[in-house]
Design a protein around this motif. Structure first.
Motif, mmCIF file in Angstrom:
data_model
loop_
_atom_site.group_PDB
_atom_site.id
_atom_site.type_symbol
_atom_site.label_atom_id
_atom_site.label_comp_id
_atom_site.label_asym_id
_atom_site.label_seq_id
_atom_site.Cartn_x
_atom_site.Cartn_y
_atom_site.Cartn_z
ATOM 1 N N MET A 196 -0.409 2.266 -5.018
ATOM 2 C CA MET A 196 -0.056 3.118 -3.881
ATOM 3 C C MET A 196 0.945 4.163 -4.343
ATOM 4 O O MET A 196 1.919 3.865 -5.007
ATOM 5 C CB MET A 196 0.542 2.243 -2.765
ATOM 6 C CG MET A 196 1.189 3.018 -1.659
ATOM 7 S SD MET A 196 0.364 3.353 -0.102
ATOM 8 C CE MET A 196 -1.120 2.502 -0.051
ATOM 9 N N SER A 197 0.703 5.366 -3.965
ATOM 10 C CA SER A 197 1.594 6.473 -4.301
ATOM 11 C C SER A 197 2.881 6.375 -3.493
ATOM 12 O O SER A 197 2.865 6.001 -2.327
ATOM 13 C CB SER A 197 0.885 7.791 -3.993
ATOM 14 O OG SER A 197 1.780 8.863 -4.105
ATOM 15 N N PRO A 221 3.013 7.072 3.045
ATOM 16 C CA PRO A 221 3.531 5.875 3.705
ATOM 17 C C PRO A 221 2.501 4.752 3.710
ATOM 18 O O PRO A 221 1.292 5.003 3.665
ATOM 19 C CB PRO A 221 3.828 6.355 5.120
ATOM 20 C CG PRO A 221 2.906 7.505 5.333
ATOM 21 C CD PRO A 221 2.755 8.155 3.988
ATOM 22 N N ILE A 222 2.982 3.541 3.753
ATOM 23 C CA ILE A 222 2.138 2.357 3.885
ATOM 24 C C ILE A 222 1.904 2.128 5.379
ATOM 25 O O ILE A 222 2.845 2.213 6.173
ATOM 26 C CB ILE A 222 2.831 1.129 3.265
ATOM 27 C CG1 ILE A 222 2.958 1.313 1.753
ATOM 28 C CG2 ILE A 222 2.082 -0.152 3.597
ATOM 29 C CD1 ILE A 222 3.848 0.281 1.086
ATOM 30 N N ILE A 223 0.670 1.848 5.757
ATOM 31 C CA ILE A 223 0.379 1.532 7.152
ATOM 32 C C ILE A 223 0.874 0.109 7.411
ATOM 33 O O ILE A 223 0.350 -0.850 6.838
ATOM 34 C CB ILE A 223 -1.129 1.639 7.446
ATOM 35 C CG1 ILE A 223 -1.602 3.071 7.246
ATOM 36 C CG2 ILE A 223 -1.432 1.148 8.868
ATOM 37 C CD1 ILE A 223 -3.116 3.236 7.289
ATOM 38 N N CYS A 255 11.457 2.876 10.460
ATOM 39 C CA CYS A 255 10.956 2.921 9.081
ATOM 40 C C CYS A 255 9.825 3.938 8.992
ATOM 41 O O CYS A 255 8.805 3.797 9.668
ATOM 42 C CB CYS A 255 10.440 1.535 8.688
ATOM 43 S SG CYS A 255 9.482 1.509 7.162
ATOM 44 N N SER A 256 9.986 4.957 8.157
ATOM 45 C CA SER A 256 8.942 5.970 7.983
ATOM 46 C C SER A 256 8.049 5.697 6.774
ATOM 47 O O SER A 256 6.983 6.289 6.649
ATOM 48 C CB SER A 256 9.566 7.360 7.847
ATOM 49 O OG SER A 256 10.332 7.450 6.666
ATOM 50 N N CYS A 257 8.473 4.781 5.902
ATOM 51 C CA CYS A 257 7.720 4.540 4.666
ATOM 52 C C CYS A 257 6.699 3.407 4.786
ATOM 53 O O CYS A 257 5.768 3.332 4.000
ATOM 54 C CB CYS A 257 8.667 4.243 3.511
ATOM 55 S SG CYS A 257 9.494 2.639 3.588
ATOM 56 N N GLY A 258 6.919 2.503 5.737
ATOM 57 C CA GLY A 258 6.021 1.368 5.910
ATOM 58 C C GLY A 258 6.338 0.189 5.013
ATOM 59 O O GLY A 258 5.674 -0.832 5.068
ATOM 60 N N HIS A 312 12.903 1.906 1.443
ATOM 61 C CA HIS A 312 12.482 3.259 1.046
ATOM 62 C C HIS A 312 13.209 3.768 -0.188
ATOM 63 O O HIS A 312 12.811 4.781 -0.750
ATOM 64 C CB HIS A 312 12.723 4.241 2.202
ATOM 65 C CG HIS A 312 14.162 4.368 2.546
ATOM 66 N ND1 HIS A 312 14.795 3.493 3.415
ATOM 67 C CD2 HIS A 312 15.111 5.230 2.127
ATOM 68 C CE1 HIS A 312 16.072 3.840 3.515
ATOM 69 N NE2 HIS A 312 16.288 4.885 2.740
ATOM 70 N N LYS A 313 14.245 3.082 -0.615
ATOM 71 C CA LYS A 313 15.014 3.560 -1.773
ATOM 72 C C LYS A 313 14.083 3.790 -2.961
ATOM 73 O O LYS A 313 13.232 2.987 -3.275
ATOM 74 C CB LYS A 313 16.107 2.559 -2.119
ATOM 75 C CG LYS A 313 17.204 2.521 -1.065
ATOM 76 C CD LYS A 313 18.407 1.768 -1.543
ATOM 77 C CE LYS A 313 19.521 1.607 -0.561
ATOM 78 N NZ LYS A 313 19.481 2.128 0.723
ATOM 79 N N GLY A 314 14.223 4.956 -3.589
ATOM 80 C CA GLY A 314 13.375 5.317 -4.709
ATOM 81 C C GLY A 314 12.101 6.037 -4.288
ATOM 82 O O GLY A 314 11.272 6.360 -5.127
ATOM 83 N N THR A 315 11.941 6.276 -2.994
ATOM 84 C CA THR A 315 10.786 7.018 -2.480
ATOM 85 C C THR A 315 11.310 8.287 -1.799
ATOM 86 O O THR A 315 12.516 8.407 -1.557
ATOM 87 C CB THR A 315 9.996 6.194 -1.439
ATOM 88 O OG1 THR A 315 10.718 6.150 -0.204
ATOM 89 C CG2 THR A 315 9.713 4.776 -1.933
ATOM 90 N N PRO A 316 10.434 9.204 -1.434
ATOM 91 C CA PRO A 316 10.893 10.414 -0.745
ATOM 92 C C PRO A 316 11.157 10.193 0.747
ATOM 93 O O PRO A 316 11.516 11.128 1.450
ATOM 94 C CB PRO A 316 9.733 11.396 -0.954
ATOM 95 C CG PRO A 316 8.535 10.544 -1.152
ATOM 96 C CD PRO A 316 9.024 9.293 -1.822
ATOM 97 N N PHE A 317 11.015 8.972 1.237
ATOM 98 C CA PHE A 317 11.157 8.695 2.663
ATOM 99 C C PHE A 317 12.586 8.366 3.065
ATOM 100 O O PHE A 317 13.356 7.830 2.271
ATOM 101 C CB PHE A 317 10.251 7.524 3.065
ATOM 102 C CG PHE A 317 8.801 7.827 2.881
ATOM 103 C CD1 PHE A 317 8.093 8.506 3.848
ATOM 104 C CD2 PHE A 317 8.144 7.460 1.725
ATOM 105 C CE1 PHE A 317 6.760 8.813 3.678
ATOM 106 C CE2 PHE A 317 6.813 7.751 1.537
ATOM 107 C CZ PHE A 317 6.114 8.431 2.515
#
Length: 81
Positions: A1-2, A6-8, A27-30, A42-47
């Protein structure tokens, strides 16, 4: 997963009883294990979590699919996934 998608978390909204004036962090990243709210996954992601303050006591329907145009609340986008 990129990490830029976001993860559903689920293909339906999360119904949550909310309190007027209380702030919630959706939570916006899922990735959170505390859906629909942020747990720092979300740490380490753009979310980033989205801050939302309840305008009145009652039930709010938070987006679970992370595709709502009205985030953090559900707009029915999960029906198109």
């Amino acid at each position: 997963m990129s990490d830029d998608a976001p993860i559903i978390a689920q293909k339906s909204p999360f119904a949550v009883d909310v309190t007027e004036g209380k702030t919630y962090f959706w939570c916006s990243c899922g990735r959170s294990q505390n859906q629909p709210f942020c747990d720092g996954s979300h740490k380490g992601t753009p979310f980033q979590p989205q801050k939302w303050t309840a305008e009145k006591d009652g039930r709010a329907f938070f987006c679970g699919c992370k595709a709502s145009a009205k985030a953090p609340l559900c707009d029915g986008a999960h029906n198109r996934l």
